[in-house]
Enzyme design. Structure first.
Site, mmCIF file in Angstrom:
data_model
loop_
_atom_site.group_PDB
_atom_site.id
_atom_site.type_symbol
_atom_site.label_atom_id
_atom_site.label_comp_id
_atom_site.label_asym_id
_atom_site.label_seq_id
_atom_site.Cartn_x
_atom_site.Cartn_y
_atom_site.Cartn_z
ATOM 1 N N GLU A 1 -0.797 -5.406 13.224
ATOM 2 C CA GLU A 1 0.144 -4.277 13.317
ATOM 3 C C GLU A 1 -0.355 -3.214 14.286
ATOM 4 O OE1 GLU A 1 0.154 -1.028 10.654
ATOM 5 O OE2 GLU A 1 -1.176 -2.003 9.210
ATOM 6 N N LYS B 1 -5.288 1.404 -1.165
ATOM 7 C CA LYS B 1 -6.177 2.556 -1.362
ATOM 8 C C LYS B 1 -5.818 3.312 -2.626
ATOM 9 C CE LYS B 1 -5.160 3.499 2.763
ATOM 10 N NZ LYS B 1 -4.852 2.161 2.913
HETATM 11 N N1 PSU Z 1 -3.036 2.018 5.188
HETATM 12 C C1 PSU Z 1 -4.123 2.062 5.996
HETATM 13 N N2 PSU Z 1 -3.958 2.192 7.329
HETATM 14 C C2 PSU Z 1 -2.715 2.282 7.875
HETATM 15 C C3 PSU Z 1 -1.570 2.214 7.018
HETATM 16 C C4 PSU Z 1 -1.776 2.090 5.691
HETATM 17 O O1 PSU Z 1 -5.248 1.989 5.536
HETATM 18 O O2 PSU Z 1 -2.614 2.410 9.099
HETATM 19 C C5 PSU Z 1 -0.206 2.239 7.634
HETATM 20 C C6 PSU Z 1 0.345 0.806 7.707
HETATM 21 O O3 PSU Z 1 1.057 0.671 8.914
HETATM 22 C C7 PSU Z 1 1.311 0.772 6.532
HETATM 23 C C8 PSU Z 1 1.819 2.173 6.553
HETATM 24 O O4 PSU Z 1 2.340 -0.169 6.689
HETATM 25 O O5 PSU Z 1 0.685 2.976 6.832
HETATM 26 C C9 PSU Z 1 2.462 2.581 5.261
HETATM 27 O O6 PSU Z 1 3.083 3.798 5.440
HETATM 28 P P1 PSU Z 1 4.030 4.368 4.297
HETATM 29 O O7 PSU Z 1 3.115 4.680 3.158
HETATM 30 O O8 PSU Z 1 4.650 5.578 4.896
HETATM 31 O O9 PSU Z 1 5.014 3.289 4.002
#
Ligand code: PSU
Ligand code: MN
Length: 307
Positions: free
Chosen positions: A27, A161
């Site tokens: 990604e 996390k």
């Molecule tokens: N967790 C991480 N690093 C990240 C993300 C999540 O440790 O870069 C990013 C990923 O792209 C994930 C997104 O899909 O955050 C999720 O965002 P949200 O919680 O807004 O859906």
């Protein structure tokens, strides 16, 4: 392969796919919004090297000038890593960003969509989005979880996390029918640490077993993906108390500052890194590398089954 006029598949990726060779998707939100420059682009280059060295072809996914890309060039990765105005693109943003000819970094959800369009079945990242703490009131549930329920791509990650509610995240995945497979672990990993106190659905012994389960899921026409949860190596695990303190502080800042929507996760990641003096960033990078090794093995095992 290229079923959509919106998608460009990198020639190296297209060739691997047509030969039935293993390909691993990556990604780009992790690059643009997950880590600071220039650590982000160094990580992105190294993770591609790890995948290549393990015998698979990497395909970093993103949107450049309105085109969906399965396989970004180094220049394109640099662009997404350097520019602070790059959009964070999840499922709902994809049409807008492509229709307006803009560039954007794909989340787990949108990376899964583009990977599936291209015919890539295995995707490596750091952590997935999930059900946020306090979601009973905020309804902040990542679109990543819905995507896992509908799009047939396996996501290799180091768990979720504890900025999230890990228990509710696992409940949500169960409700939506998403297998959660622990890679040589019985405990669902908590990203910075190897354990969360919550158990996985099933423990897999290695890449062959992962590939067999994926082949069965898709072979019988079940929709959706799978979470393959691979704990951070013990040598790079963080101190639980230090992580928790940083997370609590960052979470209280989110509510005090009224941060909401797609800004929440990038804010928390950046603050936890600052509050731990960069220790969380180091761990984050190492766990991605570890996932890349496992993901490349799974992609190879799955490719061997598929042909
Ligand atoms: N967790 C991480 N690093 C990240 C993300 C999540 O440790 O870069 C990013 C990923 O792209 C994930 C997104 O899909 O955050 C999720 O965002 P949200 O919680 O807004 O859906
Ligand atoms: Mn959210």
């Amino acid at each position: 392969m290229n079923h959509t006029p919106y998608l460009d598949v990198h020639p190296e990726v297209a060739e691997a796919l047509s030969n039935g060779d293993p390909v691993v998707a990556l990604e780009s939100t992790i690059i643009s919004h997950g880590m600071p420059y220039p650590d982000n682009i160094r990580m992105a280059a190294e993770v591609e090297d790890i995948i290549r060295n393990a015998g698979a072809v990497p395909a970093t996914i993103g949107i450049i000038d309105g085109r969906l890309k399965a396989g970004l060039s180094e220049v394109e990765i640099d662009y997404l890593g350097k520019h602070t105005d790059v959009a964070k693109v999840s499922r709902r943003d994809m049409a807008l960003i492509t229709a307006t000819g803009r560039s954007g970094a794909t989340t787990v959800a949108s990376t899964m969509i583009v990977a599936a369009m291209a015919g890539i079945r295995v995707f490596v990242t750091g952590g997935i989005g999930g059900v946020h703490r306090g979601a009973e009131a905020t309804m902040d549930i990542s679109a990543d979880l819905e995507e896992l329920a509908r799009t047939p791509v396996a996501v290799v990650c180091a768990g979720a996390k504890s900025i999230l509610d890990i228990g509710l995240t696992l409940e949500y995945l169960e409700t939506r029918g998403v297998p959660v497979l622990g890679y040589q672990t019985e405990d669902f990993p908590a990203f910075y640490t190897r354990t969360s106190g919550f158990r996985v659905d099933h423990t897999i012994t290695g890449a062959q077993e992962a590939a067999a389960i994926l082949a069965a899921q898709w072979g019988m026409g079940l929709s959706g993906g799978a979470v393959i949860a691979n704990p951070v190596p013990a040598s790079h695990e963080m101190d639980l108390a230090a992580v928790n303190t940083a997370i609590e502080t960052a979470l209280s800042e989110v509510s005090k500052q009224g941060i909401s929507g797609k800004a929440v996760t990038p804010f928390l990641l950046a603050r936890v890194s600052e509050l731990t003096g960069g220790a969380s960033l180091k761990t984050n990078i190492q766990l991605v590398f570890n996932n890349a090794r496992v993901g490349a093995e799974i992609a190879s095992a799955y490719a061997a089954k598929a042909c």
